[in-house]
Design a protein around this motif. Sequence first.
Motif, PDB file in Angstrom:
ATOM      1  N   SER A  68      -8.893  -3.151  -0.234  1.00 17.51           N
ATOM      2  CA  SER A  68      -9.714  -2.029  -0.682  1.00 17.51           C
ATOM      3  C   SER A  68      -8.991  -1.143  -1.677  1.00 17.51           C
ATOM      4  O   SER A  68      -9.626  -0.463  -2.487  1.00 17.51           O
ATOM      5  CB  SER A  68     -10.162  -1.186   0.519  1.00 17.51           C
ATOM      6  N   GLY A  69      -7.660  -1.146  -1.671  1.00 22.49           N
ATOM      7  CA  GLY A  69      -6.900  -0.219  -2.500  1.00 22.49           C
ATOM      8  C   GLY A  69      -6.814   1.135  -1.822  1.00 22.49           C
ATOM      9  O   GLY A  69      -7.581   1.461  -0.924  1.00 22.49           O
ATOM     10  N   GLY A  70      -5.823   1.928  -2.223  1.00 22.96           N
ATOM     11  CA  GLY A  70      -5.656   3.232  -1.613  1.00 22.96           C
ATOM     12  C   GLY A  70      -4.774   3.186  -0.390  1.00 22.96           C
ATOM     13  O   GLY A  70      -4.049   2.220  -0.146  1.00 22.96           O
ATOM     14  N   ALA A  71      -4.863   4.243   0.421  1.00 20.23           N
ATOM     15  CA  ALA A  71      -3.964   4.375   1.560  1.00 20.23           C
ATOM     16  C   ALA A  71      -4.692   4.655   2.861  1.00 20.23           C
ATOM     17  O   ALA A  71      -4.059   4.883   3.889  1.00 20.23           O
ATOM     18  CB  ALA A  71      -2.961   5.504   1.296  1.00 20.23           C
ATOM     19  N   SER A  72      -6.020   4.633   2.830  1.00 21.95           N
ATOM     20  CA  SER A  72      -6.801   4.931   4.022  1.00 21.95           C
ATOM     21  C   SER A  72      -7.642   3.728   4.419  1.00 21.95           C
ATOM     22  O   SER A  72      -8.297   3.100   3.568  1.00 21.95           O
ATOM     23  CB  SER A  72      -7.729   6.125   3.798  1.00 21.95           C
ATOM     24  N   VAL A  73      -7.635   3.398   5.702  1.00 18.60           N
ATOM     25  CA  VAL A  73      -8.439   2.273   6.183  1.00 18.60           C
ATOM     26  C   VAL A  73      -9.895   2.668   6.367  1.00 18.60           C
ATOM     27  O   VAL A  73     -10.723   1.843   6.746  1.00 18.60           O
ATOM     28  CB  VAL A  73      -7.886   1.721   7.515  1.00 18.60           C
ATOM     29  N   LEU A  74     -10.243   3.909   6.079  1.00 25.92           N
ATOM     30  CA  LEU A  74     -11.610   4.367   6.282  1.00 25.92           C
ATOM     31  C   LEU A  74     -12.551   3.904   5.171  1.00 25.92           C
ATOM     32  O   LEU A  74     -13.766   3.951   5.323  1.00 25.92           O
ATOM     33  CB  LEU A  74     -11.649   5.896   6.389  1.00 25.92           C
ATOM     34  N   GLY A  75     -12.001   3.486   4.035  1.00 27.89           N
ATOM     35  CA  GLY A  75     -12.848   2.980   2.964  1.00 27.89           C
ATOM     36  C   GLY A  75     -13.594   1.734   3.410  1.00 27.89           C
ATOM     37  O   GLY A  75     -13.048   0.902   4.131  1.00 27.89           O
ATOM     38  N   ARG A  76     -14.812   1.583   2.955  1.00 26.96           N
ATOM     39  CA  ARG A  76     -15.628   0.456   3.401  1.00 26.96           C
ATOM     40  C   ARG A  76     -15.873  -0.576   2.312  1.00 26.96           C
ATOM     41  O   ARG A  76     -16.496  -1.587   2.566  1.00 26.96           O
ATOM     42  CB  ARG A  76     -16.979   0.985   3.932  1.00 26.96           C
ATOM     43  N   THR A  77     -15.396  -0.312   1.102  1.00 22.89           N
ATOM     44  CA  THR A  77     -15.620  -1.265   0.023  1.00 22.89           C
ATOM     45  C   THR A  77     -14.297  -1.856  -0.434  1.00 22.89           C
ATOM     46  O   THR A  77     -13.225  -1.310  -0.187  1.00 22.89           O
ATOM     47  CB  THR A  77     -16.328  -0.605  -1.174  1.00 22.89           C
ATOM     48  N   GLY A  78     -14.365  -2.996  -1.113  1.00 25.84           N
ATOM     49  CA  GLY A  78     -13.183  -3.665  -1.621  1.00 25.84           C
ATOM     50  C   GLY A  78     -13.044  -3.465  -3.118  1.00 25.84           C
ATOM     51  O   GLY A  78     -14.026  -3.262  -3.829  1.00 25.84           O
ATOM     52  N   TRP A  79     -11.800  -3.563  -3.593  1.00 27.53           N
ATOM     53  CA  TRP A  79     -11.597  -3.331  -5.016  1.00 27.53           C
ATOM     54  C   TRP A  79     -12.277  -4.405  -5.866  1.00 27.53           C
ATOM     55  O   TRP A  79     -12.730  -4.117  -6.978  1.00 27.53           O
ATOM     56  CB  TRP A  79     -10.112  -3.213  -5.341  1.00 27.53           C
ATOM     57  N   GLY A  80     -12.377  -5.623  -5.356  1.00 29.63           N
ATOM     58  CA  GLY A  80     -13.057  -6.672  -6.113  1.00 29.63           C
ATOM     59  C   GLY A  80     -14.535  -6.384  -6.277  1.00 29.63           C
ATOM     60  O   GLY A  80     -15.101  -6.571  -7.365  1.00 29.63           O
ATOM     61  N   GLY A  81     -15.169  -5.926  -5.198  1.00 25.38           N
ATOM     62  CA  GLY A  81     -16.575  -5.565  -5.280  1.00 25.38           C
ATOM     63  C   GLY A  81     -16.806  -4.410  -6.226  1.00 25.38           C
ATOM     64  O   GLY A  81     -17.756  -4.409  -7.023  1.00 25.38           O
ATOM     65  N   PRO A 135       0.834  -1.206   0.000  1.00 26.89           N
ATOM     66  CA  PRO A 135       0.000   0.000   0.000  1.00 26.89           C
ATOM     67  C   PRO A 135       0.870   1.257   0.000  1.00 26.89           C
ATOM     68  O   PRO A 135       1.827   1.363   0.765  1.00 26.89           O
ATOM     69  CB  PRO A 135      -0.793  -0.115   1.308  1.00 26.89           C
ATOM     70  N   LEU A 136       0.527   2.192  -0.862  1.00 24.51           N
ATOM     71  CA  LEU A 136       1.243   3.467  -0.943  1.00 24.51           C
ATOM     72  C   LEU A 136       0.242   4.601  -1.151  1.00 24.51           C
ATOM     73  O   LEU A 136      -0.708   4.463  -1.925  1.00 24.51           O
ATOM     74  CB  LEU A 136       2.230   3.475  -2.108  1.00 24.51           C
ATOM     75  N   ALA A 137       0.470   5.720  -0.479  1.00 26.58           N
ATOM     76  CA  ALA A 137      -0.325   6.917  -0.741  1.00 26.58           C
ATOM     77  C   ALA A 137       0.149   7.587  -2.026  1.00 26.58           C
ATOM     78  O   ALA A 137      -0.642   8.148  -2.790  1.00 26.58           O
ATOM     79  CB  ALA A 137      -0.222   7.892   0.424  1.00 26.58           C
ATOM     80  N   LYS A 138       1.450   7.530  -2.268  1.00 28.25           N
ATOM     81  CA  LYS A 138       2.099   8.059  -3.457  1.00 28.25           C
ATOM     82  C   LYS A 138       3.507   7.471  -3.479  1.00 28.25           C
ATOM     83  O   LYS A 138       3.943   6.879  -2.488  1.00 28.25           O
ATOM     84  CB  LYS A 138       2.142   9.587  -3.434  1.00 28.25           C
ATOM     85  N   PRO A 139       4.241   7.614  -4.588  1.00 27.17           N
ATOM     86  CA  PRO A 139       5.607   7.108  -4.581  1.00 27.17           C
ATOM     87  C   PRO A 139       6.386   7.672  -3.392  1.00 27.17           C
ATOM     88  O   PRO A 139       6.333   8.874  -3.114  1.00 27.17           O
ATOM     89  CB  PRO A 139       6.167   7.613  -5.917  1.00 27.17           C
ATOM     90  N   THR A 140       7.096   6.790  -2.689  1.00 25.61           N
ATOM     91  CA  THR A 140       7.721   7.159  -1.419  1.00 25.61           C
ATOM     92  C   THR A 140       9.167   6.681  -1.388  1.00 25.61           C
ATOM     93  O   THR A 140       9.468   5.554  -1.815  1.00 25.61           O
ATOM     94  CB  THR A 140       6.953   6.527  -0.244  1.00 25.61           C
ATOM     95  N   THR A 141      10.067   7.537  -0.885  1.00 22.32           N
ATOM     96  CA  THR A 141      11.480   7.191  -0.785  1.00 22.32           C
ATOM     97  C   THR A 141      11.941   7.281   0.663  1.00 22.32           C
ATOM     98  O   THR A 141      11.309   7.925   1.507  1.00 22.32           O
ATOM     99  CB  THR A 141      12.342   8.129  -1.637  1.00 22.32           C
ATOM    100  N   ARG A 142      13.071   6.667   0.907  1.00 24.94           N
ATOM    101  CA  ARG A 142      13.661   6.726   2.246  1.00 24.94           C
ATOM    102  C   ARG A 142      14.075   8.152   2.586  1.00 24.94           C
ATOM    103  O   ARG A 142      13.999   8.578   3.749  1.00 24.94           O
ATOM    104  CB  ARG A 142      14.858   5.785   2.308  1.00 24.94           C
ATOM    105  N   ALA A 143      14.509   8.911   1.580  1.00 25.82           N
ATOM    106  CA  ALA A 143      14.886  10.309   1.813  1.00 25.82           C
ATOM    107  C   ALA A 143      13.692  11.112   2.307  1.00 25.82           C
ATOM    108  O   ALA A 143      13.832  11.976   3.194  1.00 25.82           O
ATOM    109  CB  ALA A 143      15.456  10.916   0.533  1.00 25.82           C
TER     110      ALA A 143
END
Length: 451
Positions: free
Chosen positions: A146-159, A113-121
Amino acid sequence: MNRRQILKSLAGGSALTALGGLEMLLASPAHAQTTSGYRALVCIALYGGNDGNNMIVPIDAAYDAYAAVRGSLAIPKASLAPIGSNFGLHPALAPLAQYWSKGRLAPVFNVGPLAKPTTRAQLAAGSATLPDNLFSHSDQQNLWESGGASVLGRTGWGGRLMESLGSDPVIAFGDAGRIGIGPTRSTLALPGPGSTFAPQGTFTGTHAKRRSALDTMANTARSNQLVSAFANIQKTALARSSSLGNIIKISPANTPADPLNTIFGNLTGDYNTPIAKQLYQVAKMLRERATVGGSRHVYVVSQTGYDTHNDHLARQNTLFAQLAPALVAFQTALAQLGLEDSVTCFTLSDFGRTLKPNASAGTDHGWGNNHFVLGAAVKGGATYGSFPSHVLGGADDYGVNSWEWQGRFIPTTSVDQYVATLASWMGLSDSQILTMLPQLAQFSTRKLGFL
């Protein structure tokens, strides 16, 4: 009390089994579709956090860096099953190496899971935008499902995928978590081989009374929208029991002449495992896809036990030794059914695990992980994504301070990119995929090309 417990109290345990798990049934199937151009995804959920570091191991010059950090948990190079000249599969997964040589197996490296491309820097500078609640089982499962970066979503990407296609529900024979939950529907959860999933009129005694009570509740008009929605789910469950009952109940014990029994070893020996039985059920559903209805399906099967904080080598070996023959049998069944090009398998898991062992001969929770996709439609015999550097405190290590250097890899490929590739193969347009996975807009490369 959770939903499963509530429904068991309403229907009774045996009646619930007969109805195939009412708690996760969808609103209404889309039977109007044809089966021409059929495609299906089979999600292999490895719950607990599979250690991808020992699933796919470098066998080139990078092996020494791997072994130096892994220590006693390093798999000897000679025992790995080569897939190309750079990587090898865990020895218990050696039966899958044949699909690499056939161009049907593709590892996908360092996904998470990533909110956006992320580096160690960015982490060191405090400017990184991180997904919610890293290293938490439940939260990271939710983000993968669910996809995305927030656990607040209530639906799944398959659905969401299936609703975008106007297709049938996600169908699960194992724990599907959030994957199949859509905006207006949920997962069709079905029981294992030999289960009675019977229509009205086949029950007797107490079971008949329970079934009659469920019919009455489902068909009683309700003013409360939530109760009415639940009643619609029940009605669909009861209707589906009639169409799917004969498929579900087939097993070596009651249908010994079924050709799939031989492929799956009559569900004995290496095949007497939960994962083999789940894939056996999926194979039957694929064979009877005209009865199931629709030209697109998503199936979910699962294994648990991958949270290997101790006794890591033995526990993972046991699980992989169950997974590999089950997948080989499933691929053999697809060939028999003429569906090799039409069905793609893929793995997901909570998260990766630390490259550095802990003090209990185990590994701890990580982030990025290695996965694989399998099927004749896969552009296999190649790898996708960026393999992480096995250097503690290196460019891919999450830890900024030296005490944090555990080999928790910062993903270089997002769950959204992984899922978008699968969704595109299933027929979603680019605009539909962005609607389904809005976080994907943060990534310049949106599909990985393995299908």
